[in-house]
Design a protein around this motif. Sequence first.
Motif, PDB file in Angstrom:
ATOM      1  N   LEU A   2       0.825  -1.199   0.000  1.00 51.98           N
ATOM      2  CA  LEU A   2       0.000   0.000   0.000  1.00 51.98           C
ATOM      3  C   LEU A   2       0.866   1.258   0.000  1.00 51.98           C
ATOM      4  O   LEU A   2       1.908   1.302   0.660  1.00 51.98           O
ATOM      5  CB  LEU A   2      -0.913   0.024   1.228  1.00 51.98           C
ATOM      6  CG  LEU A   2      -2.033  -1.018   1.284  1.00 51.98           C
ATOM      7  CD1 LEU A   2      -2.695  -1.000   2.654  1.00 51.98           C
ATOM      8  CD2 LEU A   2      -3.051  -0.759   0.195  1.00 51.98           C
ATOM      9  N   PRO A   3       0.439   2.306  -0.706  1.00 49.56           N
ATOM     10  CA  PRO A   3       1.207   3.558  -0.686  1.00 49.56           C
ATOM     11  C   PRO A   3       0.916   4.358   0.578  1.00 49.56           C
ATOM     12  O   PRO A   3      -0.143   4.207   1.206  1.00 49.56           O
ATOM     13  CB  PRO A   3       0.680   4.296  -1.921  1.00 49.56           C
ATOM     14  CG  PRO A   3      -0.741   3.826  -2.046  1.00 49.56           C
ATOM     15  CD  PRO A   3      -0.722   2.379  -1.618  1.00 49.56           C
ATOM     16  N   TRP A   4       1.859   5.211   0.956  1.00 46.58           N
ATOM     17  CA  TRP A   4       1.629   6.154   2.042  1.00 46.58           C
ATOM     18  C   TRP A   4       0.706   7.266   1.564  1.00 46.58           C
ATOM     19  O   TRP A   4       0.839   7.754   0.448  1.00 46.58           O
ATOM     20  CB  TRP A   4       2.941   6.771   2.511  1.00 46.58           C
ATOM     21  CG  TRP A   4       3.782   5.882   3.367  1.00 46.58           C
ATOM     22  CD1 TRP A   4       4.912   5.218   3.009  1.00 46.58           C
ATOM     23  CD2 TRP A   4       3.559   5.572   4.750  1.00 46.58           C
ATOM     24  NE1 TRP A   4       5.408   4.504   4.061  1.00 46.58           N
ATOM     25  CE2 TRP A   4       4.601   4.708   5.159  1.00 46.58           C
ATOM     26  CE3 TRP A   4       2.592   5.932   5.684  1.00 46.58           C
ATOM     27  CZ2 TRP A   4       4.705   4.207   6.445  1.00 46.58           C
ATOM     28  CZ3 TRP A   4       2.693   5.432   6.968  1.00 46.58           C
ATOM     29  CH2 TRP A   4       3.730   4.578   7.346  1.00 46.58           C
ATOM     30  N   ILE A   5      -0.205   7.663   2.438  1.00 47.74           N
ATOM     31  CA  ILE A   5      -1.104   8.785   2.158  1.00 47.74           C
ATOM     32  C   ILE A   5      -0.865   9.849   3.217  1.00 47.74           C
ATOM     33  O   ILE A   5      -0.872   9.556   4.421  1.00 47.74           O
ATOM     34  CB  ILE A   5      -2.583   8.337   2.204  1.00 47.74           C
ATOM     35  CG1 ILE A   5      -2.852   7.276   1.139  1.00 47.74           C
ATOM     36  CG2 ILE A   5      -3.512   9.534   2.014  1.00 47.74           C
ATOM     37  CD1 ILE A   5      -4.224   6.628   1.271  1.00 47.74           C
ATOM     38  N   LYS A  22       1.191  10.718   8.194  1.00 52.19           N
ATOM     39  CA  LYS A  22       0.981   9.838   7.043  1.00 52.19           C
ATOM     40  C   LYS A  22       0.355   8.526   7.505  1.00 52.19           C
ATOM     41  O   LYS A  22       0.531   8.111   8.649  1.00 52.19           O
ATOM     42  CB  LYS A  22       2.324   9.566   6.337  1.00 52.19           C
ATOM     43  CG  LYS A  22       2.994  10.811   5.807  1.00 52.19           C
ATOM     44  CD  LYS A  22       4.445  10.550   5.401  1.00 52.19           C
ATOM     45  CE  LYS A  22       4.549   9.554   4.290  1.00 52.19           C
ATOM     46  NZ  LYS A  22       5.966   9.354   3.874  1.00 52.19           N
ATOM     47  N   GLN A  23      -0.350   7.891   6.587  1.00 50.30           N
ATOM     48  CA  GLN A  23      -0.991   6.615   6.885  1.00 50.30           C
ATOM     49  C   GLN A  23      -0.795   5.656   5.725  1.00 50.30           C
ATOM     50  O   GLN A  23      -0.849   6.034   4.553  1.00 50.30           O
ATOM     51  CB  GLN A  23      -2.484   6.804   7.151  1.00 50.30           C
ATOM     52  CG  GLN A  23      -3.207   5.509   7.538  1.00 50.30           C
ATOM     53  CD  GLN A  23      -4.677   5.733   7.877  1.00 50.30           C
ATOM     54  OE1 GLN A  23      -5.212   6.819   7.660  1.00 50.30           O
ATOM     55  NE2 GLN A  23      -5.332   4.714   8.404  1.00 50.30           N
ATOM     56  N   ARG A  24      -0.559   4.381   6.081  1.00 49.43           N
ATOM     57  CA  ARG A  24      -0.487   3.296   5.095  1.00 49.43           C
ATOM     58  C   ARG A  24      -1.230   2.110   5.693  1.00 49.43           C
ATOM     59  O   ARG A  24      -0.727   1.444   6.601  1.00 49.43           O
ATOM     60  CB  ARG A  24       0.970   2.936   4.804  1.00 49.43           C
ATOM     61  CG  ARG A  24       1.124   1.811   3.783  1.00 49.43           C
ATOM     62  CD  ARG A  24       2.575   1.617   3.402  1.00 49.43           C
ATOM     63  NE  ARG A  24       3.395   1.187   4.543  1.00 49.43           N
ATOM     64  CZ  ARG A  24       4.714   1.046   4.488  1.00 49.43           C
ATOM     65  NH1 ARG A  24       5.375   1.347   3.372  1.00 49.43           N
ATOM     66  NH2 ARG A  24       5.386   0.638   5.545  1.00 49.43           N
ATOM     67  N   GLY A  25      -2.448   1.886   5.238  1.00 50.95           N
ATOM     68  CA  GLY A  25      -3.279   0.866   5.850  1.00 50.95           C
ATOM     69  C   GLY A  25      -3.563   1.229   7.298  1.00 50.95           C
ATOM     70  O   GLY A  25      -4.069   2.320   7.591  1.00 50.95           O
ATOM     71  N   GLU A  27      -1.157   1.527   9.527  1.00 56.99           N
ATOM     72  CA  GLU A  27       0.103   2.068  10.048  1.00 56.99           C
ATOM     73  C   GLU A  27       0.142   3.591   9.904  1.00 56.99           C
ATOM     74  O   GLU A  27      -0.259   4.135   8.881  1.00 56.99           O
ATOM     75  CB  GLU A  27       1.265   1.451   9.263  1.00 56.99           C
ATOM     76  CG  GLU A  27       2.642   1.906   9.679  1.00 56.99           C
ATOM     77  CD  GLU A  27       3.725   1.295   8.801  1.00 56.99           C
ATOM     78  OE1 GLU A  27       4.909   1.619   9.013  1.00 56.99           O
ATOM     79  OE2 GLU A  27       3.389   0.497   7.895  1.00 56.99           O
TER      80      GLU A  27
END
Length: 224
Positions: A2-5, A22-25, A27
């Motif tokens: 998954l990409p970081w958002i 930032k969020q990735r899933g 995390e």
Amino acid sequence: MLPWIQLDRATIPGEGGELRLKQRGAEFSIMLGSTELMNSRLSGSEEALATLSCERIAGRKDARMLIGGLGMGFTLRAALGVLPADTTVTVAELVPAVVDWARGPMADLHRGTLDDPRVDIHLGDVGALIRSQKAAYDAILLDVDNGPDGLTRASNDSLYNHIGLRAAKAALRSNGVLAVWSSAPDAGFTRRLREVGFATDEVNVRANGKRGGARHVLWMATNR
């Protein structure tokens, strides 16, 4: 993968640096420029900062604890897990958005700790709060930089020099504890702690507790 958002950004008051959430899933990551200050997968050493401090003040009635830096709430959550009901925990957080993130996108990480009746949130500089207090705290926990230097903002250097350490010593009650988190050892900081009169231990802990990870350093300094 998954990409970081990027969810949000916030200016650090006073000196213009910027934090990014930032969020990735499931995390989360909080960044300062290209430096990751904290990651939700790694909580062991922050939890140890709290539990080791609580062990040293166990049994005190109406204990008062000051935590510098809310972050992702791991230190606060660990402290509340072992502290009795008559304890007061003040959390000094300089960046208001970090508190907003705790109540918003990272609410599941914080698990309602900000609403615990033992908790008081102070929006402001932890150094200024320390300097304003005399014999006020049984424990002061500092996790506002990646070590004993002003990473997040240059003025944080004053927390770790001789003047700042003397202020922390004055703000502690007898046999109070100053606990400082760091990503790496710092012999100069150990020396300064001892020079101002703290009885000092260095404790090596894993970033992810018993599951391993990088080695971090905690200074546990007692006000003699």
